[in-house]
Design a protein around this motif. Structure first.
Motif, PDB file in Angstrom:
ATOM      1  N   UNK A   1       0.640  -1.309   0.039  1.00 47.32           N
ATOM      2  CA  UNK A   1      -0.107  -0.089   0.126  1.00 47.32           C
ATOM      3  C   UNK A   1       0.914   1.109  -0.072  1.00 47.32           C
ATOM      4  N   UNK A   2       0.179   2.412  -0.075  1.00 46.61           N
ATOM      5  CA  UNK A   2       0.901   3.618  -0.050  1.00 46.61           C
ATOM      6  C   UNK A   2       0.149   4.547   0.979  1.00 46.61           C
ATOM      7  N   UNK A   3       0.877   5.565   1.465  1.00 47.56           N
ATOM      8  CA  UNK A   3       0.248   6.656   2.236  1.00 47.56           C
ATOM      9  C   UNK A   3       0.062   7.858   1.271  1.00 47.56           C
ATOM     10  N   UNK A   4      -1.121   8.602   1.495  1.00 45.67           N
ATOM     11  CA  UNK A   4      -1.257   9.887   1.017  1.00 45.67           C
ATOM     12  C   UNK A   4      -1.734  10.885   2.026  1.00 45.67           C
ATOM     13  N   UNK A   5      -0.660  11.546   2.643  1.00 45.05           N
ATOM     14  CA  UNK A   5      -0.961  12.307   3.720  1.00 45.05           C
ATOM     15  C   UNK A   5      -1.208  11.512   4.725  1.00 45.05           C
ATOM     16  N   UNK A   6      -2.244  11.609   5.605  1.00 42.50           N
ATOM     17  CA  UNK A   6      -2.523  10.847   6.596  1.00 42.50           C
ATOM     18  C   UNK A   6      -3.396   9.673   6.343  1.00 42.50           C
ATOM     19  N   UNK A   7      -3.822   9.709   4.997  1.00 39.95           N
ATOM     20  CA  UNK A   7      -4.393   8.295   4.470  1.00 39.95           C
ATOM     21  C   UNK A   7      -3.618   7.156   4.070  1.00 39.95           C
ATOM     22  N   UNK A   8      -4.146   5.968   4.283  1.00 38.57           N
ATOM     23  CA  UNK A   8      -3.135   4.864   3.825  1.00 38.57           C
ATOM     24  C   UNK A   8      -3.997   4.174   2.797  1.00 38.57           C
ATOM     25  N   UNK A   9      -3.672   3.858   1.401  1.00 42.52           N
ATOM     26  CA  UNK A   9      -4.295   3.201   0.558  1.00 42.52           C
ATOM     27  C   UNK A   9      -3.811   1.989   0.301  1.00 42.52           C
ATOM     28  N   UNK A  10      -4.694   0.720   0.257  1.00 41.50           N
ATOM     29  CA  UNK A  10      -3.974  -0.548   0.194  1.00 41.50           C
ATOM     30  C   UNK A  10      -4.172  -0.918  -1.306  1.00 41.50           C
ATOM     31  N   UNK A  11      -3.066  -1.363  -1.902  1.00 37.98           N
ATOM     32  CA  UNK A  11      -3.047  -2.124  -3.164  1.00 37.98           C
ATOM     33  C   UNK A  11      -3.263  -3.488  -3.458  1.00 37.98           C
ATOM     34  N   UNK A  12      -2.433  -4.259  -2.709  1.00 38.94           N
ATOM     35  CA  UNK A  12      -2.508  -5.531  -2.729  1.00 38.94           C
ATOM     36  C   UNK A  12      -2.782  -6.019  -1.014  1.00 38.94           C
ATOM     37  N   UNK A  13      -3.740  -7.147  -1.234  1.00 34.24           N
ATOM     38  CA  UNK A  13      -4.385  -7.685   0.207  1.00 34.24           C
ATOM     39  C   UNK A  13      -4.094  -9.154   0.249  1.00 34.24           C
ATOM     40  N   UNK A  14      -3.115  -9.497   0.856  1.00 42.97           N
ATOM     41  CA  UNK A  14      -3.063 -11.197   1.039  1.00 42.97           C
ATOM     42  C   UNK A  14      -3.095 -11.958  -0.198  1.00 42.97           C
ATOM     43  N   UNK A  15      -1.840 -11.471  -1.157  1.00 42.97           N
ATOM     44  CA  UNK A  15      -1.962 -12.138  -2.562  1.00 42.97           C
ATOM     45  C   UNK A  15      -1.145 -13.316  -2.358  1.00 42.97           C
ATOM     46  N   UNK A  16      -1.650 -14.648  -2.842  1.00 41.41           N
ATOM     47  CA  UNK A  16      -0.884 -15.805  -2.913  1.00 41.41           C
ATOM     48  C   UNK A  16      -0.889 -16.243  -4.369  1.00 41.41           C
ATOM     49  N   UNK A  17       0.132 -16.554  -4.936  1.00 41.75           N
ATOM     50  CA  UNK A  17       0.393 -17.114  -6.177  1.00 41.75           C
ATOM     51  C   UNK A  17       1.585 -17.607  -6.488  1.00 41.75           C
ATOM     52  N   UNK A  18       1.649 -18.739  -7.416  1.00 41.74           N
ATOM     53  CA  UNK A  18       2.693 -19.460  -7.714  1.00 41.74           C
ATOM     54  C   UNK A  18       3.078 -19.364  -9.344  1.00 41.74           C
ATOM     55  N   UNK A  19       4.097 -19.007  -9.656  1.00 44.25           N
ATOM     56  CA  UNK A  19       4.329 -18.951 -11.192  1.00 44.25           C
ATOM     57  C   UNK A  19       5.164 -20.048 -11.590  1.00 44.25           C
ATOM     58  N   UNK A  20       4.686 -20.676 -12.778  1.00 43.96           N
ATOM     59  CA  UNK A  20       5.727 -22.104 -13.068  1.00 43.96           C
ATOM     60  C   UNK A  20       6.095 -21.958 -14.441  1.00 43.96           C
ATOM     61  N   UNK A  21       7.310 -22.734 -14.834  1.00 46.04           N
ATOM     62  CA  UNK A  21       7.836 -22.405 -16.102  1.00 46.04           C
ATOM     63  C   UNK A  21       7.188 -22.994 -17.103  1.00 46.04           C
ATOM     64  N   UNK A  22       6.911 -22.064 -18.502  1.00 46.52           N
ATOM     65  CA  UNK A  22       6.313 -22.552 -19.359  1.00 46.52           C
ATOM     66  C   UNK A  22       4.838 -21.662 -19.367  1.00 46.52           C
ATOM     67  N   UNK A  23       4.396 -21.446 -18.149  1.00 49.05           N
ATOM     68  CA  UNK A  23       2.961 -21.076 -17.904  1.00 49.05           C
ATOM     69  C   UNK A  23       2.593 -19.710 -18.407  1.00 49.05           C
ATOM     70  N   UNK A  24       1.253 -19.442 -19.172  1.00 48.58           N
ATOM     71  CA  UNK A  24       1.074 -17.971 -19.628  1.00 48.58           C
ATOM     72  C   UNK A  24       0.138 -17.669 -18.604  1.00 48.58           C
TER      73      UNK A  24
END
Length: 235
Positions: free
Chosen positions: A13-36
Motif C-alpha cells: 500500500x501507500x500513504x497519501x498524507x494521513x490516509x493509507x491506501x491498500x493496493x494488494x491484500x494477502x495475495x498468494x500466487x505461484x508461477x511455473x515454467x512455461x505457464x502463461x
C-alpha cells in the motif's frame, strides 16, 4: 512444471498524507515454467503493482516473495539492489507498453545490448527470433525510424534473446491497433512456448488475454477469480 516465483500473503500500500491506501491484500500466487498468465481487472486493482513486485521493481510491505533458481527456493527479503539487478539480467525479460528501446542504436544493437549484459553473444536463436518476428531485414535500421508495430517486435526479440525463464509484459499491445496487437500476441506466445518461458501479462483486452492459459482477475487488491482456459492456437 517447475515453480519460478512464489508469493505468500503479499501486502502492499501507500500513504497519501494521513490516509493509507491498500493496493494488494494477502495475495498468494505461484508461477511455473512455461505457464502463461493474464493479469486482468479494473484500473487501480493492483495489476501493475503485482507485476512490479514480481520483477523486484517495487518492494512489499509484508508477506514473503520467493524466487526459485536451479531448483532452490530463495527468499528475496535479504536481497540488495545488486542481487536484484543480477537476477533481472539473467532470468527476466520485460516488454513495456512504451517499448523503451535505445533510440540511438539500430535494431541489432538493441537486441545485442540485452545479451551483452549477460556476457552473451548473438546466437542462432536470435536469428530465429528475428525471422519469425519479421525484423531480419530491419537489423541495421535505427529503431526511431520504425513503426510502432515494428518497435514492439524488436522489444519482444530483445526480451527473449537470452531465453529468460520469466517474461513480464505490461499492456504490450496498448499502443498498437487491433490487427497489429493480435499479430504481436500470436508471435509473443508462440516464441515464449519455444523458449519454455513463463509469461505474465497485464492487459485490459479480453482478446489478448485469450492467448494466455491462466486468467487471474484482481479486484480491490485481491485475487478475485482464477481460471484456466485453452489458449488461442498459435498461427
Amino acid at each position: 512444471m517447475e515453480p519460478l516465483v512464489t508469493l505468500e500473503n503479499i501486502n502492499k500500500g501507500f500513504r497519501d498524507g494521513e490516509s493509507f491506501h491498500s493496493v494488494l491484500n494477502q495475495v498468494n500466487l505461484t508461477l511455473y515454467q512455461g505457464q502463461t498468465v493474464a493479469l486482468m481487472g479494473p484500473s487501480g486493482s493492483g495489476k501493475s503493482t503485482l507485476l512490479n513486485i514480481i520483477g523486484g521493481f517495487e518492494t512489499i510491505d509484508s508477506g514473503e516473495l520467493f524466487i526459485h533458481i536451479d531448483g532452490q527456493k530463495q527468499s528475496v527479503t535479504p536481497w540488495k539492489d545488486k542481487q536484484w539487478s543480477q537476477y533481472r539480467r539473467q532470468y527476466l525479460g520485460v516488454v513495456f507498453q512504451q517499448f523503451n528501446l535505445l533510440t540511438p542504436l539500430n535494431v541489432r544493437d538493441n537486441i545485442i545490448f540485452s545479451l551483452a549484459m549477460n556476457g552473451q553473444k548473438w546466437t542462432p536463436w536470435c536469428d530465429e527470433l528475428c525471422e519469425q518476428l519479421d525484423i531480419s531485414s530491419l537489423l541495421q535500421r535505427k529503431v526511431e525510424n520504425l513503426s510502432g508495430g515494428q518497435q514492439q517486435r524488436v522489444a519482444i526479440a530483445r526480451a527473449l534473446a537470452h531465453k529468460p525463464p520469466l517474461l513480464l509484459a505490461d499492456e504490450p499491445t496498448g499502443n498498437l491497433d487491433q490487427q497489429a496487437g493480435l499479430q504481436v500476441m500470436t508471435l509473443l506466445t508462440s516464441l515464449a512456448k519455444q523458449a519454455n518461458t513463463c509469461v505474465v501479462m497485464v492487459t485490459h483486452s479480453q482478446q489478448c488475454a485469450d492467448f494466455m492459459q491462466t486468467h487471474l482477475h484482481l479486484h480491490g487488491g485481491s485475487i478475485e477469480h482464477l481460471r484456466n482456459i485453452t489458449p488461442l492456437a498459435y498461427e
